[in-house]
Design an enzyme around this catalytic site. Structure first.
Site, short mmCIF file in Angstrom:
data_model
loop_
_atom_site.label_atom_id
_atom_site.label_comp_id
_atom_site.label_asym_id
_atom_site.label_seq_id
_atom_site.Cartn_x
_atom_site.Cartn_y
_atom_site.Cartn_z
NE ARG A 89 1.64 -5.25 10.94
CZ ARG A 89 2.75 -5.15 10.21
NH1 ARG A 89 3.88 -5.70 10.63
NH2 ARG A 89 2.74 -4.49 9.09
NE ARG B 79 7.58 -2.42 6.51
CZ ARG B 79 6.26 -2.52 6.56
NH1 ARG B 79 5.55 -2.01 5.59
NH2 ARG B 79 5.69 -3.14 7.55
NE ARG C 16 5.76 -0.75 10.12
CZ ARG C 16 4.66 -0.75 9.39
NH1 ARG C 16 4.63 -0.09 8.25
NH2 ARG C 16 3.59 -1.40 9.78
NE ARG D 219 -5.07 -1.17 9.82
CZ ARG D 219 -3.86 -0.85 9.44
NH1 ARG D 219 -3.67 0.25 8.74
NH2 ARG D 219 -2.86 -1.61 9.71
CE LYS E 110 -2.07 -1.14 3.91
NZ LYS E 110 -1.45 -2.45 4.18
P1 AP5 Z 1 4.79 -1.62 1.98
O1 AP5 Z 1 4.50 -0.76 0.78
O2 AP5 Z 1 5.47 -1.01 3.15
O3 AP5 Z 1 3.47 -2.41 2.43
P2 AP5 Z 1 2.17 -1.88 3.20
O4 AP5 Z 1 0.98 -2.52 2.54
O5 AP5 Z 1 2.19 -0.41 3.31
O6 AP5 Z 1 2.38 -2.62 4.59
P3 AP5 Z 1 2.24 -2.09 6.10
O7 AP5 Z 1 2.98 -3.07 6.93
O8 AP5 Z 1 2.63 -0.65 6.19
O9 AP5 Z 1 0.71 -2.24 6.33
P4 AP5 Z 1 -0.03 -2.21 7.69
O10 AP5 Z 1 -1.41 -1.93 7.27
O11 AP5 Z 1 0.18 -3.44 8.49
O12 AP5 Z 1 0.71 -1.06 8.54
P5 AP5 Z 1 0.33 0.43 8.93
O13 AP5 Z 1 1.58 1.21 8.98
O14 AP5 Z 1 -0.81 0.92 8.14
O15 AP5 Z 1 5.68 -2.86 1.44
C1 AP5 Z 1 6.16 -3.85 2.32
C2 AP5 Z 1 7.52 -4.37 1.82
O16 AP5 Z 1 7.34 -4.99 0.54
C3 AP5 Z 1 8.59 -3.27 1.58
O17 AP5 Z 1 9.85 -3.77 1.91
C4 AP5 Z 1 8.49 -2.99 0.06
O18 AP5 Z 1 9.72 -2.54 -0.46
C5 AP5 Z 1 8.11 -4.37 -0.47
N1 AP5 Z 1 7.25 -4.30 -1.66
C6 AP5 Z 1 6.15 -3.51 -1.84
N2 AP5 Z 1 5.58 -3.74 -3.04
C7 AP5 Z 1 6.34 -4.71 -3.63
C8 AP5 Z 1 6.26 -5.39 -4.89
N3 AP5 Z 1 5.30 -5.12 -5.78
N4 AP5 Z 1 7.19 -6.34 -5.16
C9 AP5 Z 1 8.19 -6.63 -4.26
N5 AP5 Z 1 8.33 -6.01 -3.05
C10 AP5 Z 1 7.40 -5.07 -2.76
O19 AP5 Z 1 -0.21 0.23 10.44
C11 AP5 Z 1 0.66 -0.16 11.48
C12 AP5 Z 1 -0.10 -0.20 12.79
O20 AP5 Z 1 -0.59 1.12 13.11
C13 AP5 Z 1 -1.36 -1.08 12.82
O21 AP5 Z 1 -1.06 -2.43 13.10
C14 AP5 Z 1 -2.20 -0.41 13.92
O22 AP5 Z 1 -1.73 -0.78 15.20
C15 AP5 Z 1 -1.90 1.07 13.72
N6 AP5 Z 1 -2.88 1.71 12.79
C16 AP5 Z 1 -2.61 2.24 11.56
N7 AP5 Z 1 -3.73 2.72 11.00
C17 AP5 Z 1 -4.73 2.49 11.90
C18 AP5 Z 1 -6.14 2.75 11.90
N8 AP5 Z 1 -6.75 3.32 10.84
N9 AP5 Z 1 -6.85 2.38 12.97
C19 AP5 Z 1 -6.27 1.80 14.05
N10 AP5 Z 1 -4.96 1.52 14.12
C20 AP5 Z 1 -4.19 1.87 13.05
MG MG Z 2 2.34 0.93 4.96
#
Ligand code: AP5
Ligand code: MG
Length: 205
Positions: free
Chosen positions: A162, A122, A151, A88, A13
């Site tokens: 997660r 990552r 992270r 979410r 994402k």
């Molecule tokens: P990346 O692009 O970082 O993936 P992502 O989908 O953004 O993954 P996240 O881990 O950030 O998602 P998440 O929803 O768990 O975390 P968030 O920060 O939102 O890519 C991942 C890896 O793959 C990288 O190394 C990249 O280089 C590689 N990659 C990407 N695309 C690729 C491709 N096509 N081919 C090969 N490699 C590739 O949330 C974290 C925490 O915050 C949550 O658990 C929760 O506690 C809290 N939180 C956040 N938002 C909320 C909310 N709305 N409500 C409540 N709690 C929340």
């Molecule tokens: Mg992300």
């Protein structure tokens, strides 16, 4: 245009949203990035976020709503924005409806196997939040000069939690947004994914 990014943890994402941001001139709003910035500031609120995020569970709907409301009321969001990690769950989606009209929802589909390969490798820049992968980028420093960090929630046990939270809380949003959905195969390269999404977004502009 208001775009929502959906997909499991590690589906790409943030990687895709950063490309859309640069090419469509829309601000990328990642609730995860905002929460991590609060943690890095060492505030009392940040300490609370840290305790929850390291378990893989969600921060309260009301707190995240306030964060998003404040961010999207800024001037740079006047012509639209990309929400990454928000909403979410169904409650957050209903709360969002009261303050924004969502145009497009992008859902990135990847297998659990791919997620478990990607996330432990990552890194992200503590200065500009750019996302990297250790397998593809060997330097410890971002292109902007910032330090690359790992992270706290990219440990295997937390990733599993997660994924569970994603299935239970977030996946029902696919039905909620079924009329606005662009489905993307996330198993190809970031450039192939971006080119496909760019075409789909241009049809809807
Ligand atoms: P990346 O692009 O970082 O993936 P992502 O989908 O953004 O993954 P996240 O881990 O950030 O998602 P998440 O929803 O768990 O975390 P968030 O920060 O939102 O890519 C991942 C890896 O793959 C990288 O190394 C990249 O280089 C590689 N990659 C990407 N695309 C690729 C491709 N096509 N081919 C090969 N490699 C590739 O949330 C974290 C925490 O915050 C949550 O658990 C929760 O506690 C809290 N939180 C956040 N938002 C909320 C909310 N709305 N409500 C409540 N709690 C929340
Ligand atoms: Mg992300």
């Amino acid at each position: 245009m208001v775009i929502i990014m959906l997909g499991a943890p590690g589906s790409g994402k943030g990687t895709l949203a950063q490309k859309i941001q640069n090419n469509f001139m829309l601000p990328h709003i990642s609730t995860g990035d905002i929460l991590r910035e609060e943690i890095n500031s060492n505030s009392n609120l940040g300490k609370k976020f840290k305790e929850i995020i390291k378990t893989g569970n969600l921060i309260s709907d009301d707190l995240v709503f306030e964060i998003v409301k404040k961010r999207i009321s800024k001037k740079d969001c006047m012509n639209g924005y990309i929400l990454d990690g928000y909403p979410r769950n169904i409650k957050q989606a209903i709360m969002l409806e009261a303050m924004a009209k969502v145009d497009v929802v992008i859902n990135i589909e990847v297998s659990d196997k791919t997620i478990l390969e990607r996330l432990p490798n990552r890194m992200y820049c503590e200065k500009c939040n750019k996302i990297y992968n250790k397998l593809l980028y060997k330097k410890p420093i971002c292109e902007c000069g910032g330090k690359l960090i790992v992270r706290q929630d990219d440990k295997l046990e937390v990733i599993k939690q997660r994924l569970e939270v994603y299935r239970k809380e977030t996946q029902p949003l696919l039905e909620f947004y079924k009329d606005k959905l662009i489905k993307v195969n996330g198993q190809t390269s970031p450039d192939v994914i971006y080119n496909f999404v760019e075409k789909e977004l241009k049809k809807r502009e």
